[in-house]
Design a protein around this motif. Structure first.
Motif, mmCIF file in Angstrom:
data_model
loop_
_atom_site.group_PDB
_atom_site.id
_atom_site.type_symbol
_atom_site.label_atom_id
_atom_site.label_comp_id
_atom_site.label_asym_id
_atom_site.label_seq_id
_atom_site.Cartn_x
_atom_site.Cartn_y
_atom_site.Cartn_z
ATOM 1 N N GLY A 65 90.301 109.810 49.664
ATOM 2 C CA GLY A 65 88.855 109.792 49.487
ATOM 3 C C GLY A 65 88.433 109.398 48.093
ATOM 4 O O GLY A 65 87.312 109.690 47.673
ATOM 5 N N VAL A 68 85.052 107.961 46.905
ATOM 6 C CA VAL A 68 83.833 108.767 46.773
ATOM 7 C C VAL A 68 83.337 108.727 45.333
ATOM 8 O O VAL A 68 82.111 108.744 45.086
ATOM 9 C CB VAL A 68 84.086 110.221 47.230
ATOM 10 N N GLY A 71 81.505 105.524 44.855
ATOM 11 C CA GLY A 71 80.173 105.609 45.439
ATOM 12 C C GLY A 71 79.217 106.444 44.617
ATOM 13 O O GLY A 71 78.036 106.099 44.467
ATOM 14 N N THR A 131 85.648 114.842 52.260
ATOM 15 C CA THR A 131 84.662 114.804 51.182
ATOM 16 C C THR A 131 83.983 113.450 51.116
ATOM 17 O O THR A 131 82.760 113.353 50.928
ATOM 18 C CB THR A 131 85.343 115.108 49.836
ATOM 19 N N PHE A 132 84.762 112.396 51.287
ATOM 20 C CA PHE A 132 84.228 111.037 51.261
ATOM 21 C C PHE A 132 83.199 110.838 52.367
ATOM 22 O O PHE A 132 82.087 110.343 52.134
ATOM 23 C CB PHE A 132 85.382 110.049 51.408
ATOM 24 N N MET A 135 79.983 112.972 51.770
ATOM 25 C CA MET A 135 79.118 112.445 50.728
ATOM 26 C C MET A 135 78.319 111.243 51.228
ATOM 27 O O MET A 135 77.147 111.069 50.858
ATOM 28 C CB MET A 135 79.954 112.067 49.501
ATOM 29 N N ARG A 136 78.923 110.423 52.044
ATOM 30 C CA ARG A 136 78.197 109.284 52.614
ATOM 31 C C ARG A 136 77.005 109.756 53.434
ATOM 32 O O ARG A 136 75.918 109.185 53.345
ATOM 33 C CB ARG A 136 79.133 108.442 53.484
ATOM 34 N N PHE A 242 80.051 103.225 50.535
ATOM 35 C CA PHE A 242 81.043 104.178 51.034
ATOM 36 C C PHE A 242 81.789 103.582 52.231
ATOM 37 O O PHE A 242 81.503 103.911 53.394
ATOM 38 C CB PHE A 242 80.368 105.493 51.427
ATOM 39 N N GLU A 244 85.620 102.878 53.931
ATOM 40 C CA GLU A 244 86.977 103.407 53.874
ATOM 41 C C GLU A 244 87.982 102.393 53.345
ATOM 42 O O GLU A 244 88.979 102.757 52.714
ATOM 43 C CB GLU A 244 87.420 103.878 55.264
ATOM 44 N N THR A 247 89.207 102.627 49.572
ATOM 45 C CA THR A 247 90.307 103.529 49.233
ATOM 46 C C THR A 247 91.634 102.977 49.728
ATOM 47 O O THR A 247 92.654 103.062 49.035
ATOM 48 C CB THR A 247 90.070 104.924 49.847
#
Length: 339
Positions: A65, A68, A71, A131-132, A135-136, A242, A244, A247
């Motif tokens: 993540g 994040v 972002g 968490t990622f 947060m999005r 955000f 994926e 990452t």
């Protein structure tokens, strides 16, 4: 230790500084705006890969993540510089807002790192991935401040030369900083945590403190990159920032070059950038699938990365083991014949 031995121990950093200096002179050769943009994107990827490697490669905590922080930095920049009247819009300049992009990401890393870095193995990876995603959705819901799904429009400023030199300077500093960390006692402690965290704790090392410092440091520089990216892109929304795949690319770049090394992630970033462009140009609808297949191949056949595979003949990759089974060494043949 004589002067030549001292120079030998510093040759990696000296070579890096020479390369950065040559790159600083490169625009004077008459590069076009598109070429400057391409190189600045490469510099961004090198910085992101080196930052992820600080926590994922040196401590062994695979962070799924980490984007994040990218972002958070991007949205901090967007909120602070947007010319539109929002619930909170200070209308700062780029240079005024940039430090806040890194600091906000670092503070978030401190808050989230205190509980998550006590987790081990896949539990940490899953926690960061959650968490990622969370947060999005928070960014999407907080529309009065973040613009929600509509996103934010940043001031349209186009300056390829300034972008080039900023990304070059940031990349040069981050990689040199990682080089210093790798050679320091702090870096040796991070490697000890990766190899045997329980053993490091038994030797009196505060492993949680070291992990948090590395985590916050990586988040700070990643937040700076995110802030710059938002400014350069001039528009951000949750689905653009955000994603994926960002990452995944950080992980692939570090693995491709060599986890835990200083020069592996920069090498992996350069190789992956041009490889990704080739896949995108020829496999537009399937380029993400092809990147996933590439990640599987890396794990199976090049677990030590390019630098590790080329520099270590005792590689543990499946390809090396397959070759060894087909062509056993004379010592193995002799031992087999004696039994």
């Amino acid at each position: 230790m004589n002067i030549w031995q001292r120079m030998a121990s510093w040759r990696g950093l000296i070579g890096w500084l020479i390369l950065v200096t040559l790159l600083a002179l490169y625009p004077y050769t008459g590069l076009s705006g598109s070429q400057l943009f391409t190189l600045s994107q490469v510099f961004v990827l090198v910085t992101l890969a080196s930052n992820w490697n600080l926590i994922g490669g040196m401590t062994g905590y695979v962070d799924f993540g980490h984007a994040v922080f990218f972002g958070i930095g991007a949205y901090t920049m967007g909120i602070l510089v947007t010319p539109v009247e929002m619930a909170f819009s200070p209308h700062l300049t780029f240079w005024q807002a940039l430090p806040f992009a890194g600091i906000t990401a670092a503070l978030f890393a401190l808050v989230i790192g205190l509980p998550t870095l006590r987790l081990k193995g896949p539990y940490f990876s899953i926690a960061m991935l959650g968490t990622f995603v969370a947060m999005r959705e928070i960014i999407r819901i907080a529309a009065p401040i973040t613009g929600g799904g509509k996103g934010l429009d940043l001031p349209p400023v186009l300056d390829r030369i300034s972008d080039y030199y900023f990304t070059l300077a940031l990349m040069g500093f981050v990689v040199a900083f990682i080089w210093w960390i790798r050679r320091s006692e702090f870096g040796a402690t991070l490697i000890a945590i990766r190899e045997d965290e329980v053993g490091a704790e038994m030797r009196g090392i505060n492993t949680t403190q070291h992990k948090i410092i590395a985590f916050v440091t990586a988040a700070f520089f990643t937040g700076l990159v995110g802030g710059f990216w938002a400014w350069q892109n001039t528009y951000i929304d949750p689905d653009v920032v955000f994603i994926e795949s960002r990452t995944v690319e950080m992980v692939m770049m570090s693995m491709l070059g060599g986890l835990g090394t200083v020069w592996g992630p920069p090498l992996g970033a350069v190789v992956l950038y041009f490889m990704r462009d080739i896949l995108w140009a020829n496999l537009l609808d399937y380029h993400l699938i092809s990147l996933g297949v590439l990640l599987i191949v890396l794990v199976l056949f090049m677990p030590e990365g390019i630098l590790g595979t080329l520099g270590d003949r005792s590689s543990t990759s499946l390809l090396h083991l397959w070759r060894r089974e087909r062509h056993p060494s004379p010592s193995n043949q002799d031992s087999g014949g004696n039994t």
